[in-house]
Design an enzyme around this catalytic site. Structure first.
Site, PDB file in Angstrom:
ATOM      1  N   HIS A  82     -50.028 -40.686 -14.357  1.00 12.60           N
ATOM      2  CA  HIS A  82     -49.532 -40.075 -15.704  1.00 12.60           C
ATOM      3  C   HIS A  82     -48.023 -39.598 -15.558  1.00 12.60           C
ATOM      4  O   HIS A  82     -47.712 -39.100 -14.500  1.00 12.60           O
ATOM      5  CB  HIS A  82     -50.233 -39.030 -16.309  1.00 12.60           C
ATOM      6  CG  HIS A  82     -50.435 -38.677 -17.779  1.00 12.60           C
ATOM      7  ND1 HIS A  82     -48.990 -38.110 -18.329  1.00 12.60           N
ATOM      8  CD2 HIS A  82     -50.922 -39.323 -18.659  1.00 12.60           C
ATOM      9  CE1 HIS A  82     -49.367 -38.016 -19.549  1.00 12.60           C
ATOM     10  NE2 HIS A  82     -50.465 -38.913 -20.052  1.00 12.60           N
ATOM     11  N   ASP A  93     -57.999 -42.485 -19.943  1.00 19.84           N
ATOM     12  CA  ASP A  93     -58.321 -43.646 -20.048  1.00 19.84           C
ATOM     13  C   ASP A  93     -59.411 -43.916 -19.034  1.00 19.84           C
ATOM     14  O   ASP A  93     -60.230 -45.276 -19.042  1.00 19.84           O
ATOM     15  CB  ASP A  93     -57.241 -44.617 -20.000  1.00 19.84           C
ATOM     16  CG  ASP A  93     -56.470 -44.728 -21.263  1.00 19.84           C
ATOM     17  OD1 ASP A  93     -55.176 -44.404 -21.149  1.00 19.84           O
ATOM     18  OD2 ASP A  93     -57.014 -44.766 -22.385  1.00 19.84           O
TER      19      ASP A  93
HETATM   20  C1  SDX Z   1     -51.754 -42.879 -21.510  1.00 19.61           C
HETATM   21  O1  SDX Z   1     -47.643 -40.529 -21.936  1.00 19.61           O
HETATM   22  C2  SDX Z   1     -48.733 -40.064 -22.562  1.00 19.61           C
HETATM   23  O2  SDX Z   1     -49.012 -38.849 -22.787  1.00 19.61           O
HETATM   24  C3  SDX Z   1     -49.880 -41.389 -22.593  1.00 19.61           C
HETATM   25  C4  SDX Z   1     -51.339 -41.030 -22.858  1.00 19.61           C
HETATM   26  C5  SDX Z   1     -51.477 -40.345 -24.306  1.00 19.61           C
HETATM   27  O3  SDX Z   1     -52.273 -39.457 -24.650  1.00 19.61           O
HETATM   28  O4  SDX Z   1     -50.577 -40.848 -25.252  1.00 19.61           O
HETATM   29  O5  SDX Z   1     -51.768 -40.057 -22.053  1.00 19.61           O
HETATM   30  C6  SDX Z   1     -52.281 -42.063 -22.743  1.00 19.61           C
HETATM   31  O6  SDX Z   1     -51.139 -43.787 -21.613  1.00 19.61           O
HETATM   32  C7  SDX Z   1     -52.601 -42.560 -20.178  1.00 19.61           C
HETATM   33  C8  SDX Z   1     -51.845 -43.569 -19.062  1.00 19.61           C
HETATM   34  C9  SDX Z   1     -52.564 -44.986 -19.006  1.00 19.61           C
HETATM   35  N1  SDX Z   1     -52.063 -45.806 -18.130  1.00 19.61           N
HETATM   36  C10 SDX Z   1     -52.807 -46.169 -16.803  1.00 19.61           C
HETATM   37  O7  SDX Z   1     -53.734 -45.813 -16.644  1.00 19.61           O
HETATM   38  C11 SDX Z   1     -52.104 -47.315 -16.372  1.00 19.61           C
HETATM   39  C12 SDX Z   1     -52.119 -47.196 -14.834  1.00 19.61           C
HETATM   40  N2  SDX Z   1     -51.075 -46.036 -14.540  1.00 19.61           N
HETATM   41  C13 SDX Z   1     -49.530 -46.226 -14.453  1.00 19.61           C
HETATM   42  O8  SDX Z   1     -48.955 -47.415 -14.371  1.00 19.61           O
HETATM   43  C14 SDX Z   1     -48.487 -45.020 -14.473  1.00 19.61           C
HETATM   44  O9  SDX Z   1     -49.153 -44.210 -13.659  1.00 19.61           O
HETATM   45  C15 SDX Z   1     -48.197 -44.729 -15.748  1.00 19.61           C
HETATM   46  C16 SDX Z   1     -47.778 -45.671 -16.616  1.00 19.61           C
HETATM   47  C17 SDX Z   1     -49.239 -44.027 -16.483  1.00 19.61           C
HETATM   48  C18 SDX Z   1     -46.970 -43.708 -15.569  1.00 19.61           C
HETATM   49  O10 SDX Z   1     -46.020 -44.289 -15.125  1.00 19.61           O
HETATM   50  P1  SDX Z   1     -44.544 -43.616 -14.371  1.00 19.61           P
HETATM   51  O11 SDX Z   1     -44.520 -42.145 -15.055  1.00 19.61           O
HETATM   52  O12 SDX Z   1     -43.445 -44.382 -14.893  1.00 19.61           O
HETATM   53  O13 SDX Z   1     -44.715 -43.656 -12.887  1.00 19.61           O
HETATM   54  P2  SDX Z   1     -44.224 -44.844 -11.973  1.00 19.61           P
HETATM   55  O14 SDX Z   1     -44.699 -46.031 -12.407  1.00 19.61           O
HETATM   56  O15 SDX Z   1     -42.833 -44.242 -11.810  1.00 19.61           O
HETATM   57  O16 SDX Z   1     -45.047 -44.254 -10.716  1.00 19.61           O
HETATM   58  C19 SDX Z   1     -44.537 -43.388  -9.702  1.00 19.61           C
HETATM   59  C20 SDX Z   1     -45.146 -43.770  -8.366  1.00 19.61           C
HETATM   60  C21 SDX Z   1     -44.971 -45.237  -7.869  1.00 19.61           C
HETATM   61  O17 SDX Z   1     -45.012 -45.298  -6.604  1.00 19.61           O
HETATM   62  P3  SDX Z   1     -43.563 -45.199  -5.535  1.00 19.61           P
HETATM   63  O18 SDX Z   1     -42.405 -46.291  -6.376  1.00 19.61           O
HETATM   64  O19 SDX Z   1     -43.028 -43.915  -5.869  1.00 19.61           O
HETATM   65  O20 SDX Z   1     -43.930 -45.619  -4.429  1.00 19.61           O
HETATM   66  O21 SDX Z   1     -46.624 -43.777  -8.591  1.00 19.61           O
HETATM   67  C22 SDX Z   1     -46.984 -45.154  -8.311  1.00 19.61           C
HETATM   68  C23 SDX Z   1     -46.167 -45.989  -8.626  1.00 19.61           C
HETATM   69  O22 SDX Z   1     -46.290 -47.289  -7.999  1.00 19.61           O
HETATM   70  N3  SDX Z   1     -48.341 -45.098  -9.480  1.00 19.61           N
HETATM   71  C24 SDX Z   1     -49.323 -45.916  -9.026  1.00 19.61           C
HETATM   72  C25 SDX Z   1     -50.094 -45.808 -10.296  1.00 19.61           C
HETATM   73  N4  SDX Z   1     -49.485 -44.964 -11.034  1.00 19.61           N
HETATM   74  C26 SDX Z   1     -48.419 -44.754 -10.501  1.00 19.61           C
HETATM   75  N5  SDX Z   1     -49.788 -46.741  -8.256  1.00 19.61           N
HETATM   76  C27 SDX Z   1     -50.957 -47.324  -8.159  1.00 19.61           C
HETATM   77  N6  SDX Z   1     -51.700 -46.979  -9.083  1.00 19.61           N
HETATM   78  C28 SDX Z   1     -51.261 -46.385 -10.471  1.00 19.61           C
HETATM   79  N7  SDX Z   1     -52.021 -46.155 -11.188  1.00 19.61           N
END
Ligand code: SDX
Length: 430
Positions: free
Chosen positions: A307, A364
């Protein structure tokens, strides 16, 4: 004494005001940055940028705190309902009994759709994506007449507009479900509450009305309530962005539906189920999924994990995990996907990749398992999320539009394209 931050750049130095929130959050007000220092900020994804001050929802991502108008989500989940929370978010306080009764009456009165909507639904193919249909139909709501009293105060008018949108989105979602299955459209039952009426509209037959069990009504109330607002997330920021041009609430919420649809946002609940199903069916093992998520194989992510704000457990995930256990037990349902989800969660929370990045289950991760147990098809999960988020979009849009200082949102950029160059005729392009 107002606190400031000093910015020194080349031969310029300016003091920028610090804004402090009621929970101690600090923000740098850069309103004078361009005129004072000739600079703008650059923050793709807005991870460090606040778009507004807001009194609606507070999140402390480090501590896993979520409050609607100051009330902890755990207390609202235990004592409140989706309809009461909608009023709280939009009007800023808990309603009195008479106000809640009035809101419920408005929701009931606004439930029927104009007969013209049937022609709109028939214009879509049965397998049209439900979120596309939802967005289109929300935009269509103001195309049909609405009888509202002329003597209403601005607050009453705001409540009526909110009730109209929140109620019609429920009917639209149910109509979309029935259109996709070739089922006849049904009419709302004015005797039923918000959730029970939705389940009637979804699951009743012309010859037998669906009697939703109290457990199911409570479970869907909880799902909607937990999704009701979440400060400046992607879809809410979209609603504010569109609303800032003075577009109407329907166009703003229809746009927000589009943003919510994405698998990184509200579409994640569908992606979580697909991921769990592929693991369960032997497509990949849980260990494989964890490994692919860590390697980023083909962009694979552990859907439902991570998140932008929560760097601790999403409190909504905790509540939904407990609710999934309870409802499946009440239904006598043994869903193997719940076991897979638990296995993934246990493995991830022990793995340094996830621990170091503070990646925890988000809202989710368990919501889909609960909706699946209630007979809601996977391709409607994000529609349910939108139904739940409607009061938040409305409340945030209203907060923006009630702000006399609100301006149209128009971000800047840093240009990195070609410097000035001349046009070359087609015959000189080689
Ligand atoms: C919702 O914003 C809100 O409040 C949203 C929400 C709401 O109520 O409105 O809470 C609802 O959208 C919840 C999120 C649902 N999405 C997912 O579950 C999809 C999977 N999660 C992600 O793709 C990710 O965690 C996000 C999109 C939720 C957040 O993305 P960010 O903040 O841009 O984080 P990032 O992509 O910069 O990740 C930071 C690191 C990265 O690794 P490094 O580059 O540091 O090596 O964490 C890793 C990412 O690769 N990472 C993950 C991951 N989420 C982040 N690695 C594997 N699996 C994941 N799910």
């Amino acid at each position: 004494m107002a606190r400031t931050a000093k910015l020194t750049f080349d031969d310029r130095s300016i003091d920028l005001p610090i804004v402090e929130g009621t929970e101690g959050e600090l923000g740098l007000d850069i309103g004078k940055l361009r005129s004072g220092a000739g600079l703008i900020t650059l923050d793709p994804g807005y991870g460090n940028t606040g778009s507004c001050t807001s009194e609606i929802t507070f999140i402390d991502g480090e501590k896993g705190i979520l409050r609607y108008r100051g009330i902890p989500i755990e207390q609202l989940a235990k004592h409140s309902t989706f309809v009461e929370v909608a009023w709280l978010l939009i009007l800023g306080r808990l309603p009195k009994q008479a106000e809640l009764d009035d809101f419920r009456e408005r929701l009931g009165r606004n439930a029927p759709l104009h007969e013209g909507f049937k022609h709109l639904f028939e214009g879509f193919l049965a397998d049209a994506p439900p979120m596309a249909v939802l967005s289109a139909m929300i935009n269509a709501i103001p195309c049909f007449p609405h009888t509202s009293r002329d003597d209403e105060s601005p607050e009453e008018r705001a409540i009526e507009d909110a009730a109209r949108l929140i109620s019609k989105v429920r009917s639209i979602a149910a109509y979309g479900y029935r259109r996709a299955r070739g089922l006849p459209y049904l009419y709302p039952d004015p005797k039923l509450g918000y959730v029970a009426n939705f389940m009637h509209l979804m699951f009743s037959c012309p010859y037998r009305q669906h009697e939703a069990s109290p457990e199911m009504v409570d479970a869907l109330n909880l799902i909607l309530l937990l999704h009701a607002d979440h400060e400046q997330n992607c879809s809410t920021s979209t609603a504010r962005m569109v609303g800032s041009s003075q577009a109407n609430i329907y166009a703003s919420c229809a746009a927000a539906v589009g943003a919510l649809w994405g698998p990184l946002h509200g579409g994640a609940n569908v992606a979580v189920l697909e991921m769990l199903e592929s693991i369960h069916k032997g497509g990949v093992s849980a260990a494989d999924a964890i490994k692919m998520a860590k390697d980023g194989t083909g962009g694979f992510r552990l859907m439902g994990f991570g998140h932008r704000v929560y760097k601790n457990f999403d409190p909504r995930a905790r509540i939904l995990k407990a609710a999934a256990d309870k409802v499946l037990a009440q239904l006598g349902v043994k869903d193997p996907l719940l076991d897979v989800a638990r296995q993934l969660e246990e493995m991830a929370l022990k793995d340094s990749y996830f621990v170091d990045r503070k990646l925890y289950p988000n809202v989710d991760f368990y919501s889909g398992i609960l909706m699946r147990a209630m007979g809601i098809p996977t391709n409607m999960f994000t529609v349910i999320f939108a139904m739940g988020r409607m009061p938040g979009w409305i409340a945030q849009w209203k907060e923006l539009r009630d702000d006399p200082k609100a301006r149209i949102a128009r971000p800047r950029q840093i240009y990195t394209g070609p410097n000035e160059t001349d046009y070359v005729g087609i015959d000189q392009r080689g």
